[in-house]
Design a protein around this motif. Structure first.
Motif, PDB file in Angstrom:
ATOM      1  N   GLY A   1      32.900  32.973  43.758  1.00 23.67           N
ATOM      2  CA  GLY A   1      32.248  34.281  43.910  1.00 23.67           C
ATOM      3  C   GLY A   1      31.988  35.014  42.597  1.00 23.67           C
ATOM      4  O   GLY A   1      30.942  35.647  42.420  1.00 23.67           O
ATOM      5  N   VAL A   2      32.927  34.921  41.645  1.00 22.61           N
ATOM      6  CA  VAL A   2      32.769  35.636  40.378  1.00 22.61           C
ATOM      7  C   VAL A   2      31.634  35.010  39.541  1.00 22.61           C
ATOM      8  O   VAL A   2      31.086  35.649  38.637  1.00 22.61           O
TER       9      VAL A   2
ATOM     10  N   GLY B   1      33.370  43.448  42.507  1.00 22.89           N
ATOM     11  CA  GLY B   1      32.720  42.629  41.472  1.00 22.89           C
ATOM     12  C   GLY B   1      31.288  43.049  41.202  1.00 22.89           C
ATOM     13  O   GLY B   1      30.935  43.410  40.060  1.00 22.89           O
ATOM     14  N   PRO B   2      30.431  43.038  42.227  1.00 20.67           N
ATOM     15  CA  PRO B   2      29.042  43.435  42.005  1.00 20.67           C
ATOM     16  C   PRO B   2      28.928  44.884  41.519  1.00 20.67           C
ATOM     17  O   PRO B   2      28.081  45.196  40.677  1.00 20.67           O
TER      18      PRO B   2
ATOM     19  N   SER C   1      37.179  32.834  41.982  1.00 25.39           N
ATOM     20  CA  SER C   1      36.854  33.521  43.237  1.00 25.39           C
ATOM     21  C   SER C   1      37.745  34.743  43.390  1.00 25.39           C
ATOM     22  O   SER C   1      38.416  35.156  42.442  1.00 25.39           O
ATOM     23  N   GLY C   2      37.760  35.301  44.597  1.00 25.09           N
ATOM     24  CA  GLY C   2      38.566  36.496  44.830  1.00 25.09           C
ATOM     25  C   GLY C   2      40.050  36.185  44.853  1.00 25.09           C
ATOM     26  O   GLY C   2      40.877  37.015  44.499  1.00 25.09           O
ATOM     27  N   GLY C   3      40.396  34.983  45.265  1.00 22.00           N
ATOM     28  CA  GLY C   3      41.814  34.634  45.395  1.00 22.00           C
ATOM     29  C   GLY C   3      42.299  33.637  44.353  1.00 22.00           C
ATOM     30  O   GLY C   3      43.506  33.430  44.217  1.00 22.00           O
TER      31      GLY C   3
ATOM     32  N   GLY D   1      38.485  37.544  40.371  1.00 15.73           N
ATOM     33  CA  GLY D   1      37.781  38.379  41.345  1.00 15.73           C
ATOM     34  C   GLY D   1      38.640  39.540  41.831  1.00 15.73           C
ATOM     35  O   GLY D   1      38.156  40.664  42.018  1.00 15.73           O
TER      36      GLY D   1
ATOM     37  N   SER E   1      29.742  44.969  37.774  1.00 13.06           N
ATOM     38  CA  SER E   1      28.713  44.369  36.915  1.00 13.06           C
ATOM     39  C   SER E   1      27.475  45.259  36.850  1.00 13.06           C
ATOM     40  O   SER E   1      26.817  45.351  35.819  1.00 13.06           O
TER      41      SER E   1
ATOM     42  N   ASN F   1      28.457  36.752  38.725  1.00 10.70           N
ATOM     43  CA  ASN F   1      28.374  37.746  37.644  1.00 10.70           C
ATOM     44  C   ASN F   1      27.391  37.294  36.555  1.00 10.70           C
ATOM     45  O   ASN F   1      27.586  36.261  35.902  1.00 10.70           O
TER      46      ASN F   1
ATOM     47  N   ASP G   1      30.911  33.119  49.105  1.00 10.98           N
ATOM     48  CA  ASP G   1      31.312  32.276  50.237  1.00 10.98           C
ATOM     49  C   ASP G   1      30.139  31.888  51.141  1.00 10.98           C
ATOM     50  O   ASP G   1      29.310  32.729  51.499  1.00 10.98           O
TER      51      ASP G   1
ATOM     52  N   HIS H   1      34.241  25.435  46.816  1.00 11.23           N
ATOM     53  CA  HIS H   1      33.715  26.102  45.610  1.00 11.23           C
ATOM     54  C   HIS H   1      33.498  25.083  44.492  1.00 11.23           C
ATOM     55  O   HIS H   1      32.521  25.162  43.751  1.00 11.23           O
TER      56      HIS H   1
ATOM     57  N   ASP I   1      38.001  43.511  41.711  1.00 15.73           N
ATOM     58  CA  ASP I   1      38.116  44.388  42.884  1.00 15.73           C
ATOM     59  C   ASP I   1      39.088  45.542  42.632  1.00 15.73           C
ATOM     60  O   ASP I   1      38.836  46.684  43.024  1.00 15.73           O
TER      61      ASP I   1
ATOM     62  N   HIS J   1      38.945  25.313  51.031  1.00 14.64           N
ATOM     63  CA  HIS J   1      37.944  26.286  50.580  1.00 14.64           C
ATOM     64  C   HIS J   1      37.647  26.142  49.076  1.00 14.64           C
ATOM     65  O   HIS J   1      36.486  26.248  48.649  1.00 14.64           O
TER      66      HIS J   1
HETATM   67  O1  KG4 Z   1      34.324  33.138  46.365  1.00 13.09           O
HETATM   68  P1  KG4 Z   1      34.279  34.487  46.972  1.00 13.09           P
HETATM   69  O2  KG4 Z   1      33.010  34.916  47.629  1.00 13.09           O
HETATM   70  O3  KG4 Z   1      35.419  34.659  48.010  1.00 13.09           O
HETATM   71  C1  KG4 Z   1      36.704  34.146  47.783  1.00 13.09           C
HETATM   72  O4  KG4 Z   1      36.896  32.931  47.987  1.00 13.09           O
HETATM   73  O5  KG4 Z   1      37.542  34.943  47.322  1.00 13.09           O
HETATM   74  O6  KG4 Z   1      34.655  35.485  45.800  1.00 13.09           O
HETATM   75  C2  KG4 Z   1      34.730  36.850  46.049  1.00 13.09           C
HETATM   76  C3  KG4 Z   1      35.065  37.536  44.735  1.00 13.09           C
HETATM   77  C4  KG4 Z   1      35.372  39.003  44.923  1.00 13.09           C
HETATM   78  O7  KG4 Z   1      36.552  39.302  44.233  1.00 13.09           O
HETATM   79  C5  KG4 Z   1      34.162  39.692  44.314  1.00 13.09           C
HETATM   80  O8  KG4 Z   1      34.456  40.932  43.748  1.00 13.09           O
HETATM   81  C6  KG4 Z   1      33.779  38.684  43.253  1.00 13.09           C
HETATM   82  O9  KG4 Z   1      33.946  37.435  43.857  1.00 13.09           O
HETATM   83  N1  KG4 Z   1      32.367  38.873  42.840  1.00 13.09           N
HETATM   84  C7  KG4 Z   1      32.013  39.241  41.598  1.00 13.09           C
HETATM   85  C8  KG4 Z   1      30.601  39.401  41.632  1.00 13.09           C
HETATM   86  N2  KG4 Z   1      30.155  39.107  42.876  1.00 13.09           N
HETATM   87  C9  KG4 Z   1      31.265  38.786  43.600  1.00 13.09           C
HETATM   88  N3  KG4 Z   1      32.744  39.463  40.506  1.00 13.09           N
HETATM   89  C10 KG4 Z   1      32.101  39.841  39.402  1.00 13.09           C
HETATM   90  N4  KG4 Z   1      30.767  40.039  39.342  1.00 13.09           N
HETATM   91  C11 KG4 Z   1      29.986  39.837  40.418  1.00 13.09           C
HETATM   92  N5  KG4 Z   1      28.668  40.024  40.344  1.00 13.09           N
END
Ligand code: KG4
Ligand code: ZN
Length: 367
Positions: free
Chosen positions: A302-303, A201-202, A157-159, A184, A205, A306, A334, A125, A188, A121
């Motif tokens: 994912g981050v 995250g969203p 990302s989130g993880g 991320g 922001s 932002n 994702d 990314h 959260d 994964h």
């Molecule tokens: O890559 P992703 O979609 O999934 C994983 O692989 O984890 O990342 C998800 C992470 C979440 O923690 C979410 O809160 C964060 O990306 N995220 C953001 C924003 N959009 C998503 N963090 C900050 N600002 C954002 N606009």
């Protein structure tokens, strides 16, 4: 080998994705096209619980994976017969979620005699950056062909939070990672402290737009010599700030609901927290880029959705005369297109797709 067509499937967390990618394996420069990318987001499903419950996510993947795959094939105008390989995210991620995509891919492969390309994964990314293109038109994107290496990739990302040095398209090394919470995850968790809805995250922001980054939160590990990150202390600093500025908070859950904190204060906390994360990420990435004589910096994961992070890092790169690469937001959060792109590069590196019986989900697969 020439032209190759890949059906990619992603189900590692809470988004079910499928995509079709066609590419040229013989071209001197990487050349591929994303024909379709369909994502079924489970955000509405997980909103009521304020986060992802793995079993709930996995059941939604079971319902969604087939229609999403059919839609991706239909949008690409291709039938399963025209697909050469099935690529699937095999890890890291939530094991029950990963298993749905992997078992679905294995079943497709078994029924059609196709081979599988397992994809990490985080490699997805990372390689999503090569889908960044000013030729983006809706679902279609064409590879960057003039990327200048070495490239310093920030993947958030989130993880995971990772700094990866790419020597060329096929060779890279991980320079640093988070020692505790990922960026991320920090977004959260702080969102929960502020009583904001999932995903955090969203929400942060958006709220940050109405506040000022006036609170001096710590910038953990910003000046350490290594390339690792740490965000758990920053989250704790937010918790203490809320406690000190709004009276007592619940013992383990922080000031959930944020009852005694005004919206104005919350907006300032969101803006200040976001600024602290952005400062640490950019400062370490730019230093790593300069120390490794990188010509390009990239941002993905994912981050990377932002806006503050995207804009600030773009400005910093411009100042330092570094090329900057960031994919469209749909390629940052994702999706399966990035899995297809990573699979394409895996094939270019000489990887031989495997028989369905040889792949299993691995929730801890390290890049
Ligand atoms: O890559 P992703 O979609 O999934 C994983 O692989 O984890 O990342 C998800 C992470 C979440 O923690 C979410 O809160 C964060 O990306 N995220 C953001 C924003 N959009 C998503 N963090 C900050 N600002 C954002 N606009
Ligand atoms: Zn991800």
């Amino acid at each position: 080998m020439g032209a190759v067509s890949i059906l990619a499937i992603e189900s590692s967390c809470d988004d079910t994705g499928a995509a079709v990618i066609v590419g040229d394996l013989d071209s001197a420069q990487p050349k591929f096209t994303v024909l379709s990318s369909v994502v079924n987001s489970q955000i509405p499903l997980h909103k009521s619980t304020g986060g992802v419950i793995p079993e709930v996510a996995a059941r939604a993947h079971v319902r969604n994976v087939r229609p999403v795959t059919e839609a991706a094939l239909a949008q690409a105008g291709m039938s399963l017969n025209e697909i050469d390989y099935v690529a699937v995210t095999a890890g890291p991620g939530l094991i029950v979620s990963l298993m749905v995509g992997v078992e679905f891919a294995k079943t497709l492969a078994m029924a059609t005699g196709k081979k599988i390309i397992p994809v990490n994964h985080m490699a997805g990314h990372l390689y999503s950056i090569f889908g960044a293109s000013n030729q983006w038109r809706g679902r279609r994107t064409v590879a960057q062909t003039a990327v200048k290496f070495p490239l310093m990739a920030l993947v958030v990302s989130g993880g995971h939070t990772m700094l990866i040095l790419m020597h060329d398209y096929l060779h890279f090394e991980v320079l640093g990672q988070t020692v505790d919470d990922a960026a991320g995850e920090a977004f959260d968790k702080v969102a929960r402290l502020l009583g904001l809805p999932y995903p955090g995250g969203p929400a942060i922001s958006k709220l940050a737009l109405r506040g000022k980054p006036s609170i001096e939160f710590p910038r953990p590990m910003m000046h350490t010599k290594n390339y690792d990150f740490s965000f758990s202390g920053l989250k704790t600093a937010v918790l203490y700030y809320m406690r000190d500025h709004a009276g007592a908070v619940g013992q383990s859950r922080g000031n959930r609901g944020g009852k005694k904190i005004s919206m104005r204060q919350k907006a300032d906390i969101a803006a200040s927290f976001q600024q602290a994360v952005v400062d640490v990420l950019i400062s370490k990435t730019l230093r790593a880029a300069i120390e490794h004589k990188a010509k390009t910096v990239s941002l993905s994961g994912g981050v990377a959705a932002n806006t503050k992070l995207r804009e600030t890092i773009a400005q910093s790169c411009k100042k330092s005369k570094l090329n900057f690469l960031v994919p469209e937001i749909a390629l940052c959060t994702d999706n399966a297109a990035m899995i297809g792109i990573a699979a394409y590069f895996r094939l270019r590196s000489g990887f031989k797709p495997v028989n369905f019986s040889r792949i299993n989900a691995d929730s801890n697969w390290e890049l």
